[in-house]
Write a protein that holds these residues in place. Structure first.
Motif, PDB file in Angstrom:
ATOM      1  N   ALA A   8       0.814  -1.224   0.000  1.00 53.44           N
ATOM      2  CA  ALA A   8       0.000   0.000   0.000  1.00 53.44           C
ATOM      3  C   ALA A   8       0.843   1.268   0.000  1.00 53.44           C
ATOM      4  O   ALA A   8       0.445   2.300  -0.562  1.00 53.44           O
ATOM      5  CB  ALA A   8      -0.929  -0.012   1.213  1.00 53.44           C
ATOM      6  N   GLU A   9       2.033   1.223   0.633  1.00 52.18           N
ATOM      7  CA  GLU A   9       2.851   2.442   0.733  1.00 52.18           C
ATOM      8  C   GLU A   9       3.590   2.787  -0.555  1.00 52.18           C
ATOM      9  O   GLU A   9       4.208   3.861  -0.664  1.00 52.18           O
ATOM     10  CB  GLU A   9       3.861   2.317   1.877  1.00 52.18           C
ATOM     11  N   LYS A  39       3.497 -15.010  -9.860  1.00 50.31           N
ATOM     12  CA  LYS A  39       3.103 -13.811  -9.125  1.00 50.31           C
ATOM     13  C   LYS A  39       4.327 -13.126  -8.534  1.00 50.31           C
ATOM     14  O   LYS A  39       5.280 -13.794  -8.128  1.00 50.31           O
ATOM     15  CB  LYS A  39       2.133 -14.152  -7.990  1.00 50.31           C
ATOM     16  N   ILE A  40       4.265 -11.792  -8.462  1.00 48.83           N
ATOM     17  CA  ILE A  40       5.309 -11.024  -7.774  1.00 48.83           C
ATOM     18  C   ILE A  40       4.632  -9.928  -6.958  1.00 48.83           C
ATOM     19  O   ILE A  40       3.859  -9.127  -7.496  1.00 48.83           O
ATOM     20  CB  ILE A  40       6.320 -10.401  -8.755  1.00 48.83           C
ATOM     21  N   HIS A  41       4.938  -9.917  -5.668  1.00 49.28           N
ATOM     22  CA  HIS A  41       4.435  -8.861  -4.784  1.00 49.28           C
ATOM     23  C   HIS A  41       5.609  -7.990  -4.359  1.00 49.28           C
ATOM     24  O   HIS A  41       6.599  -8.490  -3.812  1.00 49.28           O
ATOM     25  CB  HIS A  41       3.771  -9.454  -3.543  1.00 49.28           C
ATOM     26  N   PHE A  42       5.517  -6.696  -4.627  1.00 52.18           N
ATOM     27  CA  PHE A  42       6.571  -5.756  -4.234  1.00 52.18           C
ATOM     28  C   PHE A  42       6.280  -5.260  -2.822  1.00 52.18           C
ATOM     29  O   PHE A  42       5.277  -4.570  -2.588  1.00 52.18           O
ATOM     30  CB  PHE A  42       6.633  -4.593  -5.215  1.00 52.18           C
ATOM     31  N   ALA A  43       7.144  -5.614  -1.886  1.00 55.25           N
ATOM     32  CA  ALA A  43       6.933  -5.262  -0.480  1.00 55.25           C
ATOM     33  C   ALA A  43       7.442  -3.868  -0.148  1.00 55.25           C
ATOM     34  O   ALA A  43       6.812  -3.139   0.628  1.00 55.25           O
ATOM     35  CB  ALA A  43       7.608  -6.288   0.426  1.00 55.25           C
ATOM     36  N   SER A  44       8.579  -3.493  -0.709  1.00 56.07           N
ATOM     37  CA  SER A  44       9.133  -2.162  -0.445  1.00 56.07           C
ATOM     38  C   SER A  44      10.185  -1.829  -1.486  1.00 56.07           C
ATOM     39  O   SER A  44      10.774  -2.723  -2.106  1.00 56.07           O
ATOM     40  CB  SER A  44       9.750  -2.078   0.963  1.00 56.07           C
ATOM     41  N   VAL A  45      10.433  -0.529  -1.653  1.00 56.67           N
ATOM     42  CA  VAL A  45      11.435  -0.060  -2.613  1.00 56.67           C
ATOM     43  C   VAL A  45      12.154   1.144  -2.035  1.00 56.67           C
ATOM     44  O   VAL A  45      11.529   2.048  -1.474  1.00 56.67           O
ATOM     45  CB  VAL A  45      10.784   0.339  -3.966  1.00 56.67           C
ATOM     46  N   ASP A  46      13.480   1.141  -2.155  1.00 57.71           N
ATOM     47  CA  ASP A  46      14.290   2.306  -1.794  1.00 57.71           C
ATOM     48  C   ASP A  46      14.874   2.877  -3.075  1.00 57.71           C
ATOM     49  O   ASP A  46      15.372   2.127  -3.927  1.00 57.71           O
ATOM     50  CB  ASP A  46      15.413   1.910  -0.834  1.00 57.71           C
ATOM     51  N   PHE A  47      14.808   4.196  -3.195  1.00 53.21           N
ATOM     52  CA  PHE A  47      15.264   4.848  -4.411  1.00 53.21           C
ATOM     53  C   PHE A  47      16.608   5.541  -4.211  1.00 53.21           C
ATOM     54  O   PHE A  47      16.951   5.963  -3.095  1.00 53.21           O
ATOM     55  CB  PHE A  47      14.223   5.867  -4.886  1.00 53.21           C
ATOM     56  N   LEU A  48      17.354   5.658  -5.309  1.00 52.39           N
ATOM     57  CA  LEU A  48      18.590   6.434  -5.294  1.00 52.39           C
ATOM     58  C   LEU A  48      18.270   7.887  -4.965  1.00 52.39           C
ATOM     59  O   LEU A  48      17.201   8.392  -5.340  1.00 52.39           O
ATOM     60  CB  LEU A  48      19.280   6.356  -6.659  1.00 52.39           C
ATOM     61  N   SER A  49      19.198   8.553  -4.298  1.00 55.24           N
ATOM     62  CA  SER A  49      18.944   9.941  -3.906  1.00 55.24           C
ATOM     63  C   SER A  49      19.141  10.921  -5.062  1.00 55.24           C
ATOM     64  O   SER A  49      18.458  11.932  -5.146  1.00 55.24           O
ATOM     65  CB  SER A  49      19.861  10.332  -2.732  1.00 55.24           C
ATOM     66  N   LYS A  50      20.062  10.605  -5.967  1.00 54.17           N
ATOM     67  CA  LYS A  50      20.355  11.526  -7.062  1.00 54.17           C
ATOM     68  C   LYS A  50      19.303  11.456  -8.169  1.00 54.17           C
ATOM     69  O   LYS A  50      18.918  12.472  -8.742  1.00 54.17           O
ATOM     70  CB  LYS A  50      21.737  11.225  -7.649  1.00 54.17           C
ATOM     71  N   VAL A  51      18.866  10.257  -8.490  1.00 54.22           N
ATOM     72  CA  VAL A  51      17.854  10.063  -9.524  1.00 54.22           C
ATOM     73  C   VAL A  51      16.790   9.127  -8.967  1.00 54.22           C
ATOM     74  O   VAL A  51      17.062   8.300  -8.103  1.00 54.22           O
ATOM     75  CB  VAL A  51      18.457   9.456 -10.817  1.00 54.22           C
ATOM     76  N   HIS A  52      15.588   9.260  -9.480  1.00 52.49           N
ATOM     77  CA  HIS A  52      14.477   8.454  -8.945  1.00 52.49           C
ATOM     78  C   HIS A  52      14.453   7.085  -9.623  1.00 52.49           C
ATOM     79  O   HIS A  52      13.600   6.779 -10.459  1.00 52.49           O
ATOM     80  CB  HIS A  52      13.153   9.190  -9.141  1.00 52.49           C
TER      81      HIS A  52
END
Length: 243
Positions: A8-9, A39-52
């Motif tokens: 959800a986040e 099936k693939i469930h994405f639980a969380s993602v962290d992004f690079l700070s310089k580019v999204h």
């Protein structure tokens, strides 16, 4: 056809960014060559700070072997990386140039490691290795100086060694570089600080005698690089003795 779901986040706008990211697409392509993924469930993602762009993607896949046996599907996708063992030779003795930096995951304020970095969009391991040498170790090197330890040991059968194959997709391609230096140069290489605020990196170089260094670090890529380098050295000595 794979069914994708997202925690959800995770913002709606980020969903296509994740699905089209280089690290996810490369991981999925490799996975589908050997497994059936439904099936693939994405639980969380962290992004690079310089580019999204995704830096780490935690997912849970429903997958099985071709014969129908289910497999453990929790994966932390981060893509591949490089590491460079820097061997300095001074007055007949060998030293290693390493970097110390905080590693929160293993509760270490100053983990001792070889210069390393994540493979970028170019997919050029050698280019990234040279860049990390200059950035972390303050060493400007030529491509011809790089010893491809991964190719020496495995040939073209793999892009690198698997650091934690129960969770990470990452494979690390390992190189080495040898340099003859004077005592003055050796001293100047020790204790250099680099700060990269945007990535929260605080790096300090450290030069240690070869054997002493080997007994101090616990990082896996260091140990594998050392093992491969010593096997490479053994081969070079054997070839030299045959001449």
């Amino acid at each position: 056809m794979i069914e994708y779901t997202f925690a959800a986040e995770i913002a709606e706008a980020d969903k296509p960014v994740i699905l089209n990211s280089r690290i996810f697409k490369e991981w999925l392509e490799r996975s589908q060559e050997k497994f059936v993924v439904s099936k693939i469930h994405f639980a969380s993602v962290d992004f690079l700070s310089k580019v999204h762009e995704p830096l780490f993607i935690k997912l849970r896949a429903t997958a099985m072997l071709p014969d129908g046996k289910p497999v453990h599907g929790i994966v932390l996708v981060r893509g591949n990386a490089v590491g460079v063992l820097v061997v300095l030779k001074c007055e007949g003795k060998k030293y290693l140039l390493l970097v110390r930096q905080p590693r929160f995951a293993i509760s270490e304020q100053a983990s001792l490691e070889i210069p390393a970095g994540i493979l970028d969009w170019t997919g050029d391991y050698r280019k990234v290795a040279l860049s990390e040498l200059e950035e972390e170790a303050q060493i400007v090197a030529e491509d011809s100086e790089l010893i491809d330890l991964t190719r020496f040991w495995w040939g073209d059968s793999t892009e690198g060694f698997a650091a934690s194959c129960g969770l990470l997709d990452e494979r690390i391609r390992l190189f080495a570089i040898e340099r003859e230096v004077t005592p003055e140069q050796l001293k100047a290489m020790d204790g250099k600080d680099q700060t990269y605020m945007d990535e929260n990196e605080w790096i300090r170089t450290e030069v240690l005698p070869y054997e002493e260094a080997a007994h101090q670090f616990v990082d896996g890529k260091n140990l594998i690089a050392l093992f491969l380098y010593e096997r490479w050295q053994r081969q070079q000595s054997a070839v030299s003795n045959q001449r």
